[in-house]
Design a protein around this motif. Sequence first.
Motif, short mmCIF file in Angstrom:
data_model
loop_
_atom_site.label_atom_id
_atom_site.label_comp_id
_atom_site.label_asym_id
_atom_site.label_seq_id
_atom_site.Cartn_x
_atom_site.Cartn_y
_atom_site.Cartn_z
N PRO A 1 0.74 -1.23 -0.04
CA PRO A 1 0.05 -0.12 0.09
C PRO A 1 0.99 1.33 -0.02
N CYS A 2 1.96 1.40 0.70
CA CYS A 2 2.82 2.60 0.98
C CYS A 2 3.31 2.89 -0.81
N TYR A 3 3.84 1.79 -1.31
CA TYR A 3 4.32 2.22 -2.68
C TYR A 3 3.41 2.42 -3.63
N ARG A 4 2.06 1.90 -3.38
CA ARG A 4 1.15 2.06 -4.33
C ARG A 4 0.60 3.54 -4.33
N TRP A 5 0.74 4.11 -3.11
CA TRP A 5 0.34 5.60 -2.71
C TRP A 5 1.42 6.28 -3.28
N ILE A 6 2.64 5.98 -3.08
CA ILE A 6 3.79 6.77 -3.84
C ILE A 6 3.64 6.85 -5.26
N TYR A 7 3.35 5.80 -6.04
CA TYR A 7 3.10 5.40 -7.41
C TYR A 7 1.75 6.52 -7.76
N GLY A 8 0.82 6.38 -7.04
CA GLY A 8 -0.24 7.33 -7.33
C GLY A 8 0.05 8.81 -7.41
N MET A 9 0.95 9.27 -6.31
CA MET A 9 1.33 10.64 -6.15
C MET A 9 2.32 11.04 -7.34
N MET A 10 3.14 10.07 -7.78
CA MET A 10 3.90 10.51 -8.81
C MET A 10 3.16 10.59 -10.10
#
Length: 378
Positions: free
Chosen positions: A220-229
Amino acid sequence: MAAKDLPTRVQDLNLKLRAAKLPRIVLDKGSLYLQVVLPPKPGDHRTLNWQQRIPVGKGNLLGLQAAERASKRLGAQLADKTFTWEAWGYALPDLPAPKELTAGDWVEKFEEFYWSTRPRNPQKEATYRANYKTYLKRLPIDGPLTEALIRKVILSVPPEQARTRNGLVQAMCGLSEFAGLGIVPGLKKLKVVYGLAEQSKRELPDDTAIMKARALILAPCYRWIYGMMATYGLRPHEVFTLDTSDLEAGGVLVRVLEGTKTGTRAVWPYHPEWVESMGLRAPLLPNLSRERDNQYLGYSVSKSFRRYGVGFRPYDLRHAWAVRTVLYGLDLSVAARMMGHSVTTHTKTYHHWITDAHHQRAWEQGTQRPDRPKPPIM
């Protein structure tokens, strides 16, 4: 510190020394001297004072620092009338010539000088490592630092590896200027001039591919980072230094804070619908130390892309965002400011990705706007 040749640095320093009424520095045939009116040397038959020179070091940046200190010391001695030639070594037996510095010695002294001119923190250390240390470690450390050696190291990188070659040239120019070799103009000619055609070989993911790849990321944390980028066009490390208070309160604005590559700035989403569909209102970052530098943070994001088989690189999300802003009709200067670079950089980096289809779509959107200018009809 802005790059200057040694004579210019000597000239600038002499202006400061003159204002303080201190002995001036002279650069002559690769060596530095203090030049001022002094009494005769020991054993000299003359009795009157005249303008003389005292050698104080080699003609390089390190020597210039020593020369400035020597000028202050000599000025103080002349002011309180304690000057003696003996204090400057002229009554002593000849000392053995100092050991010639090796390339490794020069690298060590260059690093010491580098940190004497700026604050040292994780971000600055990452910059030094990326711009200098990575390249300077290619030098053999045991032999003397020569133009031939530097050229050999630079030319060992083929022109096809343009980024590495040019980084090596930049680092070696800094070192050779510091060592007073006087070869910077020649080294700059070894840079590779490469166009944008190399970058255009990369296929950017479209919006559908971006959404599909997001589903592959299980953490979930890297999915959020992906979405922000993807939504805000951020650099990987910038996601770790965001003010998301407006986003969490129901708005769409995020602010990139200090400590990043280009400092603080405000960014808006393109597409704004992704804020909700990607669940971006609740920040979620991996448990990484805040003391980690930007390079490490970026590496952790790249590693997650490889782990989950995303199929493209983190920066491709940023590039896709830049192209997407064109389709929204966003002014280039505004887009560049949001991305944290100049309009020139923005144009050079991204316009080769804006194909005829992108231009056609942007034209269609612009001509269909109800508030567009209307031509007179005869």
